[in-house]
Motif scaffolding. Structure first.
Motif, mmCIF file in Angstrom:
data_model
loop_
_atom_site.group_PDB
_atom_site.id
_atom_site.type_symbol
_atom_site.label_atom_id
_atom_site.label_comp_id
_atom_site.label_asym_id
_atom_site.label_seq_id
_atom_site.Cartn_x
_atom_site.Cartn_y
_atom_site.Cartn_z
ATOM 1 N N GLU A 91 -56.323 47.579 -9.330
ATOM 2 C CA GLU A 91 -55.534 47.458 -10.544
ATOM 3 C C GLU A 91 -54.079 47.176 -10.182
ATOM 4 O OE1 GLU A 91 -56.139 50.458 -13.443
ATOM 5 O OE2 GLU A 91 -58.312 50.265 -13.398
ATOM 6 N N THR B 239 -56.961 42.872 -17.867
ATOM 7 C CA THR B 239 -56.943 44.051 -18.727
ATOM 8 C C THR B 239 -55.674 43.972 -19.561
ATOM 9 O OG1 THR B 239 -58.153 45.447 -17.157
ATOM 10 C CG2 THR B 239 -56.847 46.573 -18.819
ATOM 11 N N VAL C 136 -53.288 43.923 -14.939
ATOM 12 C CA VAL C 136 -53.080 44.788 -16.099
ATOM 13 C C VAL C 136 -51.737 44.442 -16.731
ATOM 14 C CG1 VAL C 136 -53.008 47.154 -16.953
ATOM 15 C CG2 VAL C 136 -54.387 46.602 -14.922
#
Length: 267
Positions: A136, A194, A164
């Motif tokens: 991430e 995301t 993200v």
């Protein structure tokens, strides 16, 4: 690429009533709607991050009993847990993949701390337990840090990054930020999107048009179906994502296809 993995993160951080049977039932519906992966955290009955795996293990057993969806569990989240405590899902036989957080970040007014010593501990345990990482990255520095880790550690190819966007204090959910992040991803790696605090699907659509291999959707990030509509189930979010893929001449991956494509070891 004409197939994309839909990952559903069904539990909001504000959810204070964790019921394994309810979560598992909704995950099964999301799987039937096209989700190939589920992303969960280790939480207690009141929704707090914890080292107690009992509720999560119950949830995972129910999910696995009736589906082949890929099970991913986070090693992160804002808490006072040590990195050793955050790594408890790595030791579950039901867990196939885990998030890997490679740098500290602002999440609104909270600071999500991931010093490099902690990152290296998590990498070591993740590799030792043969779990597949989903890296991430909330800003460009995180991508650069992971590129250096890829030179030091023997990660199983392909490495999967999750870009993200949308957290207050970090990279915004804009086409410019998305393009800048994509340019930093190593050419041999794969990446997905995301969108935190999402109100529409424009950035998800942009990411798909630019080559995203995964889309994460679900209440952990947003319960907005569109700018004017919220939903009380994750299923419509997965269904809309599947429709978006088909409108772009793409298809949702099955769990079996995703395991093969991302080289996720079957359990």
């Amino acid at each position: 690429m004409d197939k994309v993995m839909i990952s559903v993160a069904p539990v909001a951080s504000t959810d204070k009533h964790i019921v394994p049977a309810n979560i598992a039932a909704e995950v099964l519906q999301c799987w039937q709607a096209g989700a190939a992966m589920v992303h969960l955290h280790v939480r207690d009955a009141a929704g707090n991050l914890t080292t107690d795996m009992s509720l999560l293990e119950e949830t995972l057993r129910l999910i696995r009993k009736d589906s082949d969806i890929i099970i991913e569990v986070s090693t992160g989240g804002v808490s006072r847990l040590s990195i050793q405590e955050r790594c408890v899902p790595l030791y579950s036989e039901l867990v196939e993949a885990c998030s890997l957080n490679v740098g500290s970040t602002n999440l609104g007014k909270a600071v999500y701390c991931n010093p490099l010593d902690d990152v290296e501990y998590c990498i070591g345990e993740l590799l030792r337990m043969n779990k597949t990482p989903e890296v991430e990255v909330f800003e460009i520095g995180h991508i650069f840090a992971m590129k250096e880790f890829m030179e030091q550690y023997d990660f199983r190819a392909p490495v999967l990054f999750s870009i993200v966007l949308g957290h207050k204090g970090e990279a915004p959910a804009t086409p410019q930020a998305l393009a800048a992040m994509i340019q930093m991803i190593p050419p041999e790696a794969l990446w997905g999107i995301t969108h935190a605090n999402r109100r529409d699907f424009s950035i998800i659509a942009a990411a798909l048009g630019m080559g995203a291999s995964t889309v994460r959707i679900g209440f952990e990030d947003s319960n907005y179906l569109d700018a004017h509509t919220t939903v009380d189930s994750n299923v419509p979010l997965v269904e809309k994502t599947a429709r978006l893929l088909k409108a772009m001449d793409k298809e949702p991956m099955t769990p079996a296809e995703a395991r093969k494509y991302f080289n996720i070891l079957s359990r």
